[in-house]
Design a protein around this motif. Structure first.
Motif, PDB file in Angstrom:
ATOM      1  N   LEU A   7      -6.081  -0.091  58.390  1.00 36.49           N
ATOM      2  CA  LEU A   7      -7.120  -0.701  59.701  1.00 36.49           C
ATOM      3  C   LEU A   7      -7.035  -2.093  59.422  1.00 36.49           C
ATOM      4  O   LEU A   7      -7.251  -2.801  58.260  1.00 36.49           O
ATOM      5  CB  LEU A   7      -8.488  -0.269  59.324  1.00 36.49           C
ATOM      6  N   ARG A   8      -6.636  -3.067  60.325  1.00 42.79           N
ATOM      7  CA  ARG A   8      -6.476  -4.347  60.459  1.00 42.79           C
ATOM      8  C   ARG A   8      -7.296  -4.913  61.466  1.00 42.79           C
ATOM      9  O   ARG A   8      -7.360  -4.270  62.711  1.00 42.79           O
ATOM     10  CB  ARG A   8      -5.010  -4.497  60.286  1.00 42.79           C
ATOM     11  N   LEU A   9      -7.778  -6.099  61.409  1.00 39.80           N
ATOM     12  CA  LEU A   9      -8.261  -7.168  62.365  1.00 39.80           C
ATOM     13  C   LEU A   9      -7.245  -8.075  62.902  1.00 39.80           C
ATOM     14  O   LEU A   9      -6.925  -8.937  62.238  1.00 39.80           O
ATOM     15  CB  LEU A   9      -9.421  -7.686  62.145  1.00 39.80           C
ATOM     16  N   LEU A  10      -6.211  -7.790  63.958  1.00 42.89           N
ATOM     17  CA  LEU A  10      -5.345  -8.536  64.315  1.00 42.89           C
ATOM     18  C   LEU A  10      -5.930  -9.730  65.368  1.00 42.89           C
ATOM     19  O   LEU A  10      -6.626  -9.424  66.345  1.00 42.89           O
ATOM     20  CB  LEU A  10      -4.134  -7.805  65.188  1.00 42.89           C
ATOM     21  N   PRO A  11      -5.562 -11.333  65.116  1.00 40.37           N
ATOM     22  CA  PRO A  11      -6.221 -12.127  66.069  1.00 40.37           C
ATOM     23  C   PRO A  11      -5.525 -12.210  67.608  1.00 40.37           C
ATOM     24  O   PRO A  11      -4.379 -11.236  67.821  1.00 40.37           O
ATOM     25  CB  PRO A  11      -5.828 -13.477  65.291  1.00 40.37           C
ATOM     26  N   TYR A  12      -5.844 -13.061  68.327  1.00 37.31           N
ATOM     27  CA  TYR A  12      -5.144 -13.355  69.643  1.00 37.31           C
ATOM     28  C   TYR A  12      -3.665 -13.362  69.396  1.00 37.31           C
ATOM     29  O   TYR A  12      -3.062 -14.252  68.388  1.00 37.31           O
ATOM     30  CB  TYR A  12      -5.755 -14.633  69.989  1.00 37.31           C
TER      31      TYR A  12
ATOM     32  N   ARG B  44     -15.361   3.063  58.432  1.00 42.46           N
ATOM     33  CA  ARG B  44     -16.328   1.781  58.343  1.00 42.46           C
ATOM     34  C   ARG B  44     -16.320   1.072  57.267  1.00 42.46           C
ATOM     35  O   ARG B  44     -16.550  -0.174  57.272  1.00 42.46           O
ATOM     36  CB  ARG B  44     -17.630   2.627  58.533  1.00 42.46           C
ATOM     37  N   ARG B  45     -16.081   1.552  55.985  1.00 38.82           N
ATOM     38  CA  ARG B  45     -15.940   1.118  54.713  1.00 38.82           C
ATOM     39  C   ARG B  45     -14.636   0.170  54.839  1.00 38.82           C
ATOM     40  O   ARG B  45     -14.705  -0.943  54.490  1.00 38.82           O
ATOM     41  CB  ARG B  45     -15.707   1.867  53.431  1.00 38.82           C
ATOM     42  N   LEU B  46     -13.647   0.806  55.362  1.00 34.36           N
ATOM     43  CA  LEU B  46     -12.247  -0.224  55.756  1.00 34.36           C
ATOM     44  C   LEU B  46     -12.265  -1.301  56.678  1.00 34.36           C
ATOM     45  O   LEU B  46     -11.911  -2.538  56.321  1.00 34.36           O
ATOM     46  CB  LEU B  46     -11.203   0.480  56.204  1.00 34.36           C
ATOM     47  N   LEU B  47     -13.382  -1.305  57.725  1.00 37.42           N
ATOM     48  CA  LEU B  47     -13.505  -2.279  58.469  1.00 37.42           C
ATOM     49  C   LEU B  47     -14.514  -3.392  57.713  1.00 37.42           C
ATOM     50  O   LEU B  47     -14.305  -4.442  58.093  1.00 37.42           O
ATOM     51  CB  LEU B  47     -14.405  -1.709  59.847  1.00 37.42           C
TER      52      LEU B  47
ATOM     53  N   GLY C  21     -14.652 -18.640  55.275  1.00 37.17           N
ATOM     54  CA  GLY C  21     -15.873 -18.523  55.425  1.00 37.17           C
ATOM     55  C   GLY C  21     -16.786 -17.545  54.816  1.00 37.17           C
ATOM     56  O   GLY C  21     -16.176 -16.842  54.128  1.00 37.17           O
ATOM     57  N   ARG C  22     -17.874 -17.158  55.289  1.00 35.33           N
ATOM     58  CA  ARG C  22     -18.480 -15.975  54.965  1.00 35.33           C
ATOM     59  C   ARG C  22     -19.092 -15.114  56.028  1.00 35.33           C
ATOM     60  O   ARG C  22     -19.531 -15.712  57.173  1.00 35.33           O
ATOM     61  CB  ARG C  22     -19.808 -16.073  54.014  1.00 35.33           C
ATOM     62  N   VAL C  23     -18.730 -13.906  56.206  1.00 40.13           N
ATOM     63  CA  VAL C  23     -18.740 -13.061  57.481  1.00 40.13           C
ATOM     64  C   VAL C  23     -20.234 -12.303  57.500  1.00 40.13           C
ATOM     65  O   VAL C  23     -20.844 -11.969  56.524  1.00 40.13           O
ATOM     66  CB  VAL C  23     -17.738 -11.979  57.427  1.00 40.13           C
ATOM     67  N   GLU C  24     -20.667 -12.234  58.839  1.00 39.88           N
ATOM     68  CA  GLU C  24     -21.784 -11.456  59.085  1.00 39.88           C
ATOM     69  C   GLU C  24     -21.282 -10.641  60.170  1.00 39.88           C
ATOM     70  O   GLU C  24     -20.858 -10.614  61.335  1.00 39.88           O
ATOM     71  CB  GLU C  24     -23.017 -12.186  59.684  1.00 39.88           C
ATOM     72  N   LEU C  25     -21.041  -9.066  59.976  1.00 39.47           N
ATOM     73  CA  LEU C  25     -20.416  -8.105  60.744  1.00 39.47           C
ATOM     74  C   LEU C  25     -21.424  -7.510  61.553  1.00 39.47           C
ATOM     75  O   LEU C  25     -22.472  -7.112  61.152  1.00 39.47           O
ATOM     76  CB  LEU C  25     -19.660  -7.088  59.826  1.00 39.47           C
ATOM     77  N   THR C  26     -20.949  -7.213  62.758  1.00 46.18           N
ATOM     78  CA  THR C  26     -21.775  -6.324  63.877  1.00 46.18           C
ATOM     79  C   THR C  26     -21.015  -5.310  64.445  1.00 46.18           C
ATOM     80  O   THR C  26     -19.622  -5.777  64.861  1.00 46.18           O
ATOM     81  CB  THR C  26     -22.224  -7.343  64.803  1.00 46.18           C
TER      82      THR C  26
END
Length: 386
Positions: free
Chosen positions: A281-286, A355-358, A371-376
């Protein structure tokens, strides 16, 4: 007659993920490792430079955006320049000779209308003027305009190119050409203004350079059809077909069956893993290279992803949630100081493991961005990037 290798979709995904260090980040190896990563993905799209920094760093264990900036501006193992499709990319500096040799051989887009068009001789004059002006210099586009006009003539400065509610000077239609001929790359920004400079680069001859380009492209994104390659490069399909057929005749590439159609891989490069080694599971940018170059588009963006994560059929305009190599959602981040407010919108409910991977990937993204993240987990309201 030899049997054609059949490549399952899942096997192609697993190999693409592995070769781009998306299944698991590669060991960090300083600026050299960052440059190697940029090479493996065929350049990081850098129209949004912060997205390019994330694209590269997420593929390396422990890398941050500062490391990418150091590779680009301090160590100079990366260069920022006009790459495939004429779009801004971060490329390995060591690869610039074959990139420029190959890109300068690709037929350009349709010429501008006659009143604005430059002749081939005028284009050569402009490229020579750019090369001279940028030698041992870093110039803004306005400064470069003055230098080019002084070296060529007033015709180069005629405002004949429609662009962003204004008119650009005639010479700027050769900006990409100058980069592809190896005489222009970006320099460090001067305040809010971009600068250009001249790299130490001698383009390779077109033939060998195109061989390398195709080898690297197929290694990263194969199997790929002729149409896939032409679209990725923004080249005429007939030209791409001739090039690939010549390479096949020379036994540098070979045909396989992929997604029920003939496709190409590098000769002998027919080993594919059965499945991804583990859940990915990855979060890829623009504009991440994986989704921009990856095809077939309908398989990479299945079902609701086609309408939610594409913009008019174009990939990259949304940051995407990638699960086992397939687009499974979108995400967006907003920064306030060190706080990174990250919203992820999965297109199907996430189980406890995903969800844990995210959550782990969001934390890692924030670390890369320092930075520090706040995930929604919810609906992304931001529209696509232009």
């Amino acid at each position: 007659m030899p049997t054609t290798t059949s490549v399952p979709w899942e096997a192609a995904l697993a190999r693409r993920l592995a070769r781009q260090s998306l299944d698991r980040p590669a060991p960090a190896a300083g600026s050299a490792g960052i440059a190697a990563t940029a090479g493996a993905m065929m350049g990081a799209h850098a129209q949004v430079l912060s997205a390019a920094e994330l694209s590269l760093a997420l593929r390396l264990d422990g890398a941050t955006r500062t490391d990418v900036r150091s590779a680009l501006w301090a160590d100079r193992t990366l260069v920022k320049t006009y790459g495939p499709r004429g779009t801004v990319h971060l490329l390995p500096a060591a690869d610039l000779p074959w990139w420029t040799g190959a890109l300068s051989a690709v037929p350009g887009p349709a010429a501008l209308p006659e009143p604005a068009r430059m002749t081939p001789q005028q284009t050569d004059e402009v490229v020579a003027a750019v090369a001279d002006a940028l030698t041992d210099a870093e110039l803004t586009v306005d400064e470069l305009t003055e230098a080019v006009v002084a070296r060529t003539g007033p015709w180069a400065g005629d405002p004949v190119m429609p662009a962003f509610r204004t008119m650009w000077p005639r010479w700027r239609q050769a900006l990409h050409t100058a980069a592809h001929r190896g005489v222009l790359v970006f320099g460090p920004d001067r305040g809010r203004k971009a600068t250009y400079t001249r790299p130490n680069c001698t383009p390779q001859p077109a033939g060998p350079a195109l061989d390398v380009l195709v080898d690297h492209y197929l290694h990263a994104y194969g199997p790929a059809t002729t149409q896939d390659f032409a679209r990725w490069l923004a080249a005429p399909e007939a030209w791409a077909a001739r090039l690939l057929r010549q390479l096949a005749d020379r036994q540098r590439i070979e045909e396989v069956s992929f997604a029920s159609a003939p496709a190409w891989v590098a000769a002998g490069d027919t080993d594919f893993p059965a499945t991804p080694a583990r859940r990915c599971l990855r979060l890829l940018p623009y504009f991440d290279a994986y989704v921009v170059a990856g095809r077939p588009r309908e398989r990479l963006f299945p079902g609701p992803a086609r309408t939610r994560a594409l913009a008019g059929g174009q990939a990259g305009n949304y940051p995407v949630l990638l699960v086992d190599g397939v687009v499974a959602g979108v995400w967006h981040q907003r920064r306030s100081g060190r706080r990174i407010l990250l919203t992820a919108e999965p297109l199907a409910p996430l189980g406890p493991r995903d969800r844990r991977l995210l959550e782990a990937e969001a934390e890692r993204t924030a670390t890369i961005l320092e930075g520090r993240v706040e995930l929604t987990v919810g609906t992304v309201t931001a529209g696509p990037h232009a």
